[in-house]
Design an enzyme around this catalytic site. Sequence first.
Site, short mmCIF file in Angstrom:
data_model
loop_
_atom_site.label_atom_id
_atom_site.label_comp_id
_atom_site.label_asym_id
_atom_site.label_seq_id
_atom_site.Cartn_x
_atom_site.Cartn_y
_atom_site.Cartn_z
N ARG A 165 -17.11 -2.05 18.57
CA ARG A 165 -16.59 -3.28 18.28
C ARG A 165 -14.96 -3.18 18.65
O ARG A 165 -14.22 -2.43 18.11
CB ARG A 165 -16.58 -3.04 16.51
CG ARG A 165 -15.93 -4.33 15.79
CD ARG A 165 -16.30 -4.02 14.38
NE ARG A 165 -17.64 -3.57 14.05
CZ ARG A 165 -18.78 -4.56 13.84
NH1 ARG A 165 -18.48 -5.73 14.00
NH2 ARG A 165 -19.76 -4.03 13.66
N CYS B 251 -16.11 -8.75 6.36
CA CYS B 251 -15.48 -7.82 6.15
C CYS B 251 -14.25 -7.80 5.31
O CYS B 251 -13.51 -8.64 5.84
CB CYS B 251 -15.15 -6.99 7.34
SG CYS B 251 -14.44 -5.30 6.91
N CYS C 272 0.92 -1.23 0.00
CA CYS C 272 -0.12 -0.01 0.06
C CYS C 272 1.09 1.05 0.07
O CYS C 272 1.87 1.32 0.63
CB CYS C 272 -0.99 -0.05 1.26
SG CYS C 272 -2.17 1.32 1.29
N CYS D 222 -18.53 2.48 9.25
CA CYS D 222 -18.13 1.73 10.33
C CYS D 222 -16.64 2.67 10.55
O CYS D 222 -15.96 2.74 9.50
CB CYS D 222 -17.73 0.45 9.88
SG CYS D 222 -16.53 -0.28 11.04
N CYS E 15 -19.46 -6.09 4.29
CA CYS E 15 -18.50 -4.93 4.78
C CYS E 15 -17.27 -4.91 3.77
O CYS E 15 -16.58 -5.90 3.44
CB CYS E 15 -18.40 -4.75 6.17
SG CYS E 15 -17.02 -3.55 6.51
N CYS F 109 0.83 0.28 10.18
CA CYS F 109 0.51 -0.58 9.32
C CYS F 109 1.64 -1.65 8.61
O CYS F 109 2.51 -1.17 7.94
CB CYS F 109 -0.48 -0.16 8.19
SG CYS F 109 -1.15 -1.34 7.12
N CYS G 148 0.92 4.65 6.88
CA CYS G 148 0.32 4.81 8.09
C CYS G 148 1.37 4.12 8.86
O CYS G 148 1.76 3.10 8.78
CB CYS G 148 -0.98 4.05 8.15
SG CYS G 148 -2.26 4.46 6.61
N1 SAM Z 1 -6.50 0.44 3.66
C1 SAM Z 1 -7.80 0.70 4.28
C2 SAM Z 1 -8.00 2.02 5.21
O1 SAM Z 1 -6.65 2.26 5.74
O2 SAM Z 1 -8.96 2.42 5.58
C3 SAM Z 1 -8.42 -0.68 5.07
C4 SAM Z 1 -7.39 -1.34 5.95
S1 SAM Z 1 -6.75 -0.64 7.29
C5 SAM Z 1 -5.73 -2.22 7.95
C6 SAM Z 1 -8.02 -0.76 8.63
C7 SAM Z 1 -7.65 -0.09 9.75
O3 SAM Z 1 -7.07 -1.23 10.68
C8 SAM Z 1 -7.11 1.00 10.14
O4 SAM Z 1 -7.59 2.23 9.82
C9 SAM Z 1 -6.35 0.80 11.53
O5 SAM Z 1 -7.42 1.53 12.24
C10 SAM Z 1 -6.33 -0.52 11.75
N2 SAM Z 1 -5.00 -1.26 11.84
C11 SAM Z 1 -4.27 -1.48 11.15
N3 SAM Z 1 -3.21 -1.96 11.21
C12 SAM Z 1 -3.13 -1.85 12.76
C13 SAM Z 1 -2.45 -2.18 13.79
N4 SAM Z 1 -1.09 -2.63 13.48
N5 SAM Z 1 -2.77 -2.32 15.03
C14 SAM Z 1 -3.81 -1.68 15.15
N6 SAM Z 1 -4.81 -1.27 14.30
C15 SAM Z 1 -4.44 -1.50 13.08
C1 DTB Z 2 -10.82 -2.02 11.83
O1 DTB Z 2 -10.96 -0.90 12.65
N1 DTB Z 2 -9.87 -3.00 12.35
C2 DTB Z 2 -10.03 -4.06 11.40
C3 DTB Z 2 -10.94 -3.56 10.42
N2 DTB Z 2 -11.37 -2.21 10.97
C4 DTB Z 2 -10.58 -3.72 8.85
C5 DTB Z 2 -8.70 -4.14 10.98
C6 DTB Z 2 -7.67 -4.40 12.09
C7 DTB Z 2 -6.15 -4.84 11.54
C8 DTB Z 2 -5.11 -5.14 12.20
C9 DTB Z 2 -3.73 -5.30 11.75
C10 DTB Z 2 -3.69 -6.37 10.67
O2 DTB Z 2 -4.22 -7.57 11.03
O3 DTB Z 2 -2.93 -5.99 9.83
FE1 SF4 Z 3 -2.62 1.22 3.53
FE2 SF4 Z 3 -2.48 0.20 5.64
FE3 SF4 Z 3 -2.78 2.64 5.83
FE4 SF4 Z 3 -4.85 1.14 4.95
S1 SF4 Z 3 -3.77 1.37 7.00
S2 SF4 Z 3 -4.37 2.70 3.83
S3 SF4 Z 3 -3.75 -0.70 4.30
S4 SF4 Z 3 -1.13 1.44 4.81
#
Ligand code: SAM
Ligand code: DTB
Ligand code: SF4
Length: 318
Positions: A255, A91, A47, A183, A123, A54, A51
């Site tokens: 959630r 989802c 991606c 959500c 979702c 992530c 972030c």
């Molecule tokens: N790319 C899309 C976005 O950013 O909206 C969707 C996927 S993203 C992984 C969804 C959510 O997962 C993020 O907004 C964040 O709140 C959560 N998330 C991602 N990595 C995480 C981590 N290491 N620990 C906790 N929450 C995480």
């Molecule tokens: C959200 O707020 N948490 C979920 C869902 N929406 C998509 C994702 C959590 C991802 C946690 C990190 C991972 O597994 O990569």
């Molecule tokens: Fe990309 Fe992860 Fe950020 Fe979602 S949270 S926009 S997957 S870098």
Amino acid sequence: MNLEQITELYRRPLLDLVYEAAGVHRAHHNAREMQMCTLLSIKTGGCAEDCGYCSQSISNNADLEKEILLKTDDVLAEARKAKEAGSTRFCMGAAWPRVLDGRAFDRVLDMVRGVSSMGLEACCTLGMLSEEQALRLKEAGLTAYNHNLDTSEEFYDKVITTRTYKDRLETLANVSRAGISACCGGILGLGESVEDRISLLHTLSNLNPQPESVPINMLVPVKGTRLENAPPLDIFEWIRVIAVARILMPEAMVRLSAGRLEISKEAQALAFMAGANAIFTGEKLLTTPNPEKDFDLTLLEQLGIEPRKPFKDEQKAA
Ligand code: SAM
Ligand code: DTB
Ligand code: SF4
């Protein structure tokens, strides 16, 4: 509520807050029910957003196998399994900064049609999208779109620099205009201050309409990401945020999302008391591990809570 009122609420003694939240929860929901959702990463890694938390961002260095967009049949097979395991919402997450029109999006629309025709709530979380794209998802049967604000507007650029808070709010507006439930929640433990958590709760609860679902993620520190060494947050702060979210957004599903694997069953029980009424089940979230099915089912059984039936509200209305 305004920022001052939310600050006063947030700073109350913890058990007073949990007690009040429990009352709000019981006035608006059946406290013996838990919504079970399953997540699937339909396109993993690579991606372009940065972030800091992530595993899927190219600007981090996490050890992750990239994957191209899954095939519709494979996704529907996973949805069927999730349904059999008791989930009512499925989802699908893609590591895209934004949705682009074309064959990949058409395939996601097929996935949504398939999931929705199984009687599951469908979702997606696909990054930013336009109103037209949101309308196409709605037509395909999408129930909800996940798009988190993650933290306060003030702290946002310490975590993400490739997009702005305004970008996020715009997508949320597009989702709502298309008639899809939003959500929308955040992550705790990014190194944010109490004021940042209060500000996030203020923004979330003043969205119009309020989100139908509010995911509360606790940072899962992933090796190779910028936030891998973030200091762990006291679990009572997590409880506090859940309680305030419940009081400010009485109708929403609150959630418990990322981070549950490291949280004791006692703390999770207190979170349910404070109004959390949905969890992600399944051994994996998107890329990180989640509690096993047995842990969740045992916990719910011990507490006398049952998995919620699908589309319950609609059935009641019919
Ligand atoms: N790319 C899309 C976005 O950013 O909206 C969707 C996927 S993203 C992984 C969804 C959510 O997962 C993020 O907004 C964040 O709140 C959560 N998330 C991602 N990595 C995480 C981590 N290491 N620990 C906790 N929450 C995480
Ligand atoms: C959200 O707020 N948490 C979920 C869902 N929406 C998509 C994702 C959590 C991802 C946690 C990190 C991972 O597994 O990569
Ligand atoms: Fe990309 Fe992860 Fe950020 Fe979602 S949270 S926009 S997957 S870098």
